[in-house]
Design a protein around this motif. Structure first.
Motif, mmCIF file in Angstrom:
data_model
loop_
_atom_site.group_PDB
_atom_site.id
_atom_site.type_symbol
_atom_site.label_atom_id
_atom_site.label_comp_id
_atom_site.label_asym_id
_atom_site.label_seq_id
_atom_site.Cartn_x
_atom_site.Cartn_y
_atom_site.Cartn_z
ATOM 1 N N LYS A 3 69.032 102.796 115.285
ATOM 2 C CA LYS A 3 68.843 103.648 114.111
ATOM 3 C C LYS A 3 69.931 103.381 113.088
ATOM 4 C CE LYS A 3 65.625 106.778 115.520
ATOM 5 N NZ LYS A 3 65.317 108.037 116.079
ATOM 6 N N ASP A 56 64.612 118.589 109.777
ATOM 7 C CA ASP A 56 64.044 117.513 110.589
ATOM 8 C C ASP A 56 64.426 117.690 112.072
ATOM 9 O OD1 ASP A 56 63.280 115.154 111.753
ATOM 10 O OD2 ASP A 56 64.315 113.853 110.326
ATOM 11 N N GLU A 58 63.976 115.743 114.500
ATOM 12 C CA GLU A 58 64.567 114.536 115.103
ATOM 13 C C GLU A 58 66.059 114.413 114.791
ATOM 14 O OE1 GLU A 58 62.148 111.048 114.690
ATOM 15 O OE2 GLU A 58 60.329 112.258 114.916
ATOM 16 N N GLN A 105 66.537 108.365 108.284
ATOM 17 C CA GLN A 105 65.109 108.669 108.074
ATOM 18 C C GLN A 105 64.435 107.556 107.280
ATOM 19 O OE1 GLN A 105 66.149 112.319 106.103
ATOM 20 N NE2 GLN A 105 65.315 113.596 107.733
ATOM 21 N N ASP A 108 63.715 104.291 109.260
ATOM 22 C CA ASP A 108 62.903 104.361 110.475
ATOM 23 C C ASP A 108 61.424 104.190 110.079
ATOM 24 O OD1 ASP A 108 61.462 105.040 112.690
ATOM 25 O OD2 ASP A 108 62.543 106.902 113.131
ATOM 26 N N ASP A 110 58.702 104.507 111.546
ATOM 27 C CA ASP A 110 57.774 105.527 112.052
ATOM 28 C C ASP A 110 57.687 106.766 111.168
ATOM 29 O OD1 ASP A 110 57.134 104.011 114.156
ATOM 30 O OD2 ASP A 110 58.558 104.962 115.559
ATOM 31 N N ARG A 111 58.690 106.958 110.288
ATOM 32 C CA ARG A 111 58.676 108.142 109.436
ATOM 33 C C ARG A 111 57.843 107.926 108.169
ATOM 34 N NH1 ARG A 111 62.434 111.923 111.017
ATOM 35 N NH2 ARG A 111 61.009 113.241 109.835
ATOM 36 N N ASP A 122 53.450 108.761 106.671
ATOM 37 C CA ASP A 122 53.659 110.151 107.076
ATOM 38 C C ASP A 122 54.478 110.909 106.022
ATOM 39 O OD1 ASP A 122 54.652 112.522 108.317
ATOM 40 O OD2 ASP A 122 54.089 111.739 110.262
ATOM 41 N N LEU A 125 59.239 115.708 106.408
ATOM 42 C CA LEU A 125 60.572 115.917 106.981
ATOM 43 C C LEU A 125 60.449 116.637 108.314
ATOM 44 C CD1 LEU A 125 62.595 116.975 103.824
ATOM 45 C CD2 LEU A 125 62.809 114.862 105.118
ATOM 46 N N LYS A 127 57.909 116.823 111.133
ATOM 47 C CA LYS A 127 56.666 116.170 111.566
ATOM 48 C C LYS A 127 55.722 117.101 112.312
ATOM 49 C CE LYS A 127 56.563 111.720 112.824
ATOM 50 N NZ LYS A 127 56.882 110.476 113.516
ATOM 51 N N THR A 132 50.243 114.997 106.048
ATOM 52 C CA THR A 132 50.977 113.735 105.910
ATOM 53 C C THR A 132 50.648 113.133 104.543
ATOM 54 O OG1 THR A 132 49.183 112.391 106.778
ATOM 55 C CG2 THR A 132 50.753 113.266 108.400
ATOM 56 N N ARG A 205 56.810 111.539 98.522
ATOM 57 C CA ARG A 205 57.706 112.239 99.469
ATOM 58 C C ARG A 205 58.093 113.613 98.910
ATOM 59 N NH1 ARG A 205 63.296 110.521 98.785
ATOM 60 N NH2 ARG A 205 63.576 112.629 98.005
#
Ligand SMILES: C[S@@+](CC[C@H](N)C(=O)[O-])C[C@H]1O[C@@H](n2cnc3c(N)ncnc32)[C@H](O)[C@@H]1O
Length: 294
Positions: A3, A56, A58, A105, A108, A110-111, A122, A125, A127, A132, A205
């Protein structure tokens, strides 16, 4: 996957202006990777406290043990616009809001925040709730898409991009960051170093997370929970956010009109050239710090 590490911006300027009482109660509304929180904790003494907030899930999963075990520190997983649910009127000495998203973020895939790598579209912030970016882009009207890109992204090709999105989605849903970025590249000519998808991605976003609505609410809440002489520091990354902050400090667009703010010395601060060369992502940061007058 490794990350990306988020580097906190304008740390010296934030600490110098925000932390004026060693035994004070401080709130970091945007914990992120904890960079500012860690530095605030170094500045306060054993009687001081820091409560950080982060939306978030995560980002709050793996807090470093040094923070987790610090009795002066507490982390709340919630949205910062709920600030006045956690504090009483005039209870807090200083509040930091570092807007936007962290490098962790952004980098990544996947975000779905970035056009630099492919991933699901997606952009939430949190999920666990809300629509999305893919849900929105495949269902919103052409006019709605145009308006979001124009108003939040200041994107001059907003009409062309919205038209293309509507053409493509008639054949196939747009589900990935690469599909959206390729679609923009196919119609917007790259004139500068800036990627043609930058404004569109940022606008979507901001829309998906209602970032301007959240900002307006947290500023109102901050004016309630700050003590007299308490300080509010906000770092923005583009002119739309900064305008909201500036107008708020000027007493405009405010619900609580009896509360006033006064800039400390400078109306705003920018990162030094040294910081920009060490951390280019800091280049558009603008810090405003003001104190509450009662
Ligand atoms: C620029 S980063 C903050 C970085 C942090 N200052 C650091 O030093 O690591 C912004 C963070 O605010 C969080 N955030 C954005 N909107 C939020 C909201 N409405 N409520 C709580 N957290 C939010 C994002 O998830 C992100 O982690």
């Amino acid at each position: 996957m490794i990350k990306a590490v988020h580097e906190a911006v304008m740390v010296d300027e934030v600490l110098e202006n925000l932390v004026f009482k060693e035994n004070g109660k401080y709130v970091d509304c945007t914990f992120g990777a904890g960079g500012h929180s860690r530095e605030i904790l170094k500045r306060i003494n054993a009687s001081g406290t820091l409560i950080s907030i982060e939306k978030d899930k995560e980002a709050v999963k793996n807090i470093p043990s040094e923070l987790d075990q610090d009795p002066r520190f507490n982390l709340i997983n919630d949205t910062f616009s709920n600030l006045n649910n956690f504090f009483k009127e005039r209870e807090v000495d200083g509040i930091l809001i570092d807007l936007g998203i962290s490098s962790t973020q952004l980098d990544d895939p996947d975000r779905g925040f970035s056009f630099q790598s492919n991933g699901p579209l997606d952009m939430r912030l949190d999920k666990t709730q809300g629509q999305t970016a893919a849900d929105w882009i495949n269902n919103a009207s052409k006019k709605e898409i145009e308006d979001v890109l124009w108003i939040l992204g200041q994107e001059r090709a907003s009409r062309k991009i919205a038209k293309k999105i509507c053409e493509i989605r008639e054949r196939k849903q747009i589900d990935s960051t690469k599909e959206l970025s390729d679609l923009i590249l196919s119609i917007v000519y790259k004139k500068t170093k800036k990627h043609p998808a930058t404004n569109t991605f940022r606008a979507i976003r901001m829309y998906i997370n209602d970032e301007l609505g959240e900002l307006q609410k947290v500023l109102e809440a901050a004016s309630y929970v700050l003590c007299c002489g308490g300080r509010l520091a906000v770092i923005s990354f583009h002119s739309i956010e900064d305008r909201v902050v500036k107008r708020f400090f000027q007493g405009k667009d405010r619900a609580a009109s009896n509360v006033k703010f006064r800039y400390l010395k400078d109306k705003f601060l920018k990162p030094t050239l040294e910081e920009i060369s060490a951390n280019p992502r800091s280049r558009s940061a603008i810090l405003r710090v003001a104190e509450k007058i009662c």
